[in-house]
Write a protein that holds these residues in place. Structure first.
Motif, PDB file in Angstrom:
ATOM      1  N   PRO A 109       1.044  -1.125  -0.207  1.00 15.71           N
ATOM      2  CA  PRO A 109      -0.165   0.026   0.046  1.00 15.71           C
ATOM      3  C   PRO A 109       0.796   1.166  -0.349  1.00 15.71           C
ATOM      4  CG  PRO A 109      -0.181  -1.307   1.960  1.00 15.71           C
ATOM      5  CD  PRO A 109       0.727  -2.039   1.047  1.00 15.71           C
ATOM      6  N   LEU A 110       1.756   1.383  -1.071  1.00 16.37           N
ATOM      7  CA  LEU A 110       2.988   2.957  -1.343  1.00 16.37           C
ATOM      8  C   LEU A 110       1.724   3.078  -2.510  1.00 16.37           C
ATOM      9  CD1 LEU A 110       6.218   0.855  -0.156  1.00 16.37           C
ATOM     10  CD2 LEU A 110       4.245   2.896   1.131  1.00 16.37           C
ATOM     11  N   VAL A 111       2.535   4.896  -2.470  1.00 21.29           N
ATOM     12  CA  VAL A 111       2.228   5.372  -4.285  1.00 21.29           C
ATOM     13  C   VAL A 111       3.192   6.412  -3.707  1.00 21.29           C
ATOM     14  CG1 VAL A 111      -0.514   5.031  -4.004  1.00 21.29           C
ATOM     15  CG2 VAL A 111       0.736   6.977  -2.741  1.00 21.29           C
ATOM     16  N   VAL A 112       3.994   7.195  -4.073  1.00 17.95           N
ATOM     17  CA  VAL A 112       4.637   7.753  -4.694  1.00 17.95           C
ATOM     18  C   VAL A 112       4.083   9.450  -5.628  1.00 17.95           C
ATOM     19  CG1 VAL A 112       5.757   7.356  -7.240  1.00 17.95           C
ATOM     20  CG2 VAL A 112       6.977   8.097  -5.728  1.00 17.95           C
ATOM     21  N   VAL A 113       5.010   9.891  -4.826  1.00 19.75           N
ATOM     22  CA  VAL A 113       4.553  11.669  -5.337  1.00 19.75           C
ATOM     23  C   VAL A 113       4.875  12.114  -6.514  1.00 19.75           C
ATOM     24  CG1 VAL A 113       5.136  14.360  -4.549  1.00 19.75           C
ATOM     25  CG2 VAL A 113       4.618  12.283  -3.171  1.00 19.75           C
ATOM     26  N   ARG A 114       4.100  12.957  -7.491  1.00 22.79           N
ATOM     27  CA  ARG A 114       4.002  12.979  -8.453  1.00 22.79           C
ATOM     28  C   ARG A 114       4.760  14.404  -8.771  1.00 22.79           C
ATOM     29  NH1 ARG A 114       0.455  13.136 -12.099  1.00 22.79           N
ATOM     30  NH2 ARG A 114      -1.148  13.055 -10.631  1.00 22.79           N
ATOM     31  N   CYS A 115       6.099  14.136  -9.940  1.00 21.10           N
ATOM     32  CA  CYS A 115       6.134  16.011  -9.913  1.00 21.10           C
ATOM     33  C   CYS A 115       4.671  16.682 -10.484  1.00 21.10           C
ATOM     34  CB  CYS A 115       7.794  16.276 -11.040  1.00 21.10           C
ATOM     35  SG  CYS A 115       7.468  18.023 -11.456  1.00 21.10           S
ATOM     36  N   ALA A 116       3.519  16.966 -10.329  1.00 23.44           N
ATOM     37  CA  ALA A 116       2.735  17.774 -11.104  1.00 23.44           C
ATOM     38  C   ALA A 116       2.282  18.572  -9.088  1.00 23.44           C
ATOM     39  CB  ALA A 116       1.491  16.889 -10.575  1.00 23.44           C
ATOM     40  N   PRO A 117       0.808  20.013  -9.245  1.00 21.24           N
ATOM     41  CA  PRO A 117       0.811  20.695  -8.621  1.00 21.24           C
ATOM     42  C   PRO A 117      -0.329  20.442  -7.664  1.00 21.24           C
ATOM     43  CG  PRO A 117       0.493  21.736 -10.615  1.00 21.24           C
ATOM     44  CD  PRO A 117       0.692  20.435 -10.891  1.00 21.24           C
ATOM     45  N   LEU A 118       0.226  19.989  -6.291  1.00 17.81           N
ATOM     46  CA  LEU A 118      -0.452  20.166  -4.739  1.00 17.81           C
ATOM     47  C   LEU A 118      -1.726  21.428  -5.242  1.00 17.81           C
ATOM     48  CD1 LEU A 118       0.595  18.552  -0.946  1.00 17.81           C
ATOM     49  CD2 LEU A 118      -1.146  19.901  -2.218  1.00 17.81           C
ATOM     50  N   ILE A 119      -3.118  21.030  -4.879  1.00 17.53           N
ATOM     51  CA  ILE A 119      -4.350  21.577  -5.129  1.00 17.53           C
ATOM     52  C   ILE A 119      -4.989  21.194  -3.881  1.00 17.53           C
ATOM     53  CG2 ILE A 119      -5.840  22.655  -6.437  1.00 17.53           C
ATOM     54  CD1 ILE A 119      -4.510  22.387  -8.948  1.00 17.53           C
ATOM     55  N   ASN A 120      -5.337  21.838  -3.214  1.00 14.52           N
ATOM     56  CA  ASN A 120      -6.408  22.078  -1.981  1.00 14.52           C
ATOM     57  C   ASN A 120      -6.113  20.426  -1.797  1.00 14.52           C
ATOM     58  OD1 ASN A 120      -8.348  24.065  -2.677  1.00 14.52           O
ATOM     59  ND2 ASN A 120      -8.820  23.402  -4.912  1.00 14.52           N
ATOM     60  N   ASP A 121      -5.165  20.692  -1.062  1.00 14.11           N
ATOM     61  CA  ASP A 121      -4.780  19.188   0.078  1.00 14.11           C
ATOM     62  C   ASP A 121      -5.087  17.858  -0.662  1.00 14.11           C
ATOM     63  OD1 ASP A 121      -4.552  20.154   2.387  1.00 14.11           O
ATOM     64  OD2 ASP A 121      -6.653  20.661   3.195  1.00 14.11           O
TER      65      ASP A 121
END
Length: 213
Positions: A35-47
């Motif tokens: 149950p792991l996901v990786v943070v992508r290079c994209a804007p973080l919007i509204n949590d």
């Protein structure tokens, strides 16, 4: 929360994922196993955190988002390297990647640089799922909030020619991500990957320079 690109996020289950997964039947099994996901290079919007889901083979990749509230644990690439987790991984010790990890740790340590493995190696070290294959390269991230000299970049690039496996190092700068090999050439401007797409940048650490599309 201070999330950074390439951080691994532990979630509770597949229900935490937000996206269109109608053609990705492998996702349930993948998240159940790790149950792991990786943070992508994209804007973080509204949590809403942009993340990537990883399956058991190269074709199984899917973009999604999760809510910040769904994050159970954050695992950074630097934590994986600091703990030298490859030394306690039976599978990693049996692969070609082991000697490369040892060499990279020594090379970057000699320059007093903090680093972390990403990609299949980082995922396996964090999850315990065997994702490293005989053809795997080593992907590495180095966060550089302050200036890294081109000379140091060239020295590291030269040293990496001696390691057994191809190593792809990404520098995470205040302006975005750039390949160490490209930065070490000393050309200006350099192409940087940002959350808003690729940009040309002359100074990766200047607060005043505007990014050029």
């Amino acid at each position: 929360m201070g999330l950074k690109v390439n951080d691994l996020l532990k979630i509770k289950d597949v229900s935490d994922l937000i996206g269109d997964f109608t053609d990705s039947t492998w996702i349930n099994e993948a998240v159940k196993g790790a149950p792991l996901v990786v943070v992508r290079c994209a804007p973080l919007i509204n949590d809403m955190v942009p993340v990537g889901i990883r399956g058991t083979n190269r074709s199984q990749r899917c973009a999604a988002t999760i809510l910040c509230s769904s994050i159970v644990k954050i695992i950074t690439p630097e934590q994986l390297a600091e703990g030298k987790l490859w030394r306690t991984s039976k599978h990693i010790r049996e692969t070609h990647i082991f000697k490369t990890l040892e060499a990279v740790d020594s090379i970057l340590g000699s320059h007093d640089i903090t680093w972390g493995p990403t990609g299949s190696v980082g995922f396996e070290l964090a999850s315990g799922v065997e994702t490293v294959t005989p053809t795997s390269d080593l992907d590495v991230v180095i966060r550089v909030p302050s200036i890294l000299s081109v000379k140091t970049g060239k020295d590291i690039t030269k040293d990496l020619l001696t390691v057994p496996t191809k190593v792809d190092i990404q520098l995470e700068t205040p302006k975005g991500s750039v390949a160490l090999a490209e930065y070490a050439r000393g050309d200006s401007p350099v192409l940087v990957r940002t959350v808003n797409g690729p940009k040309l940048v002359k100074n990766l650490w200047s607060e005043n320079e505007n990014l050029e599309g």
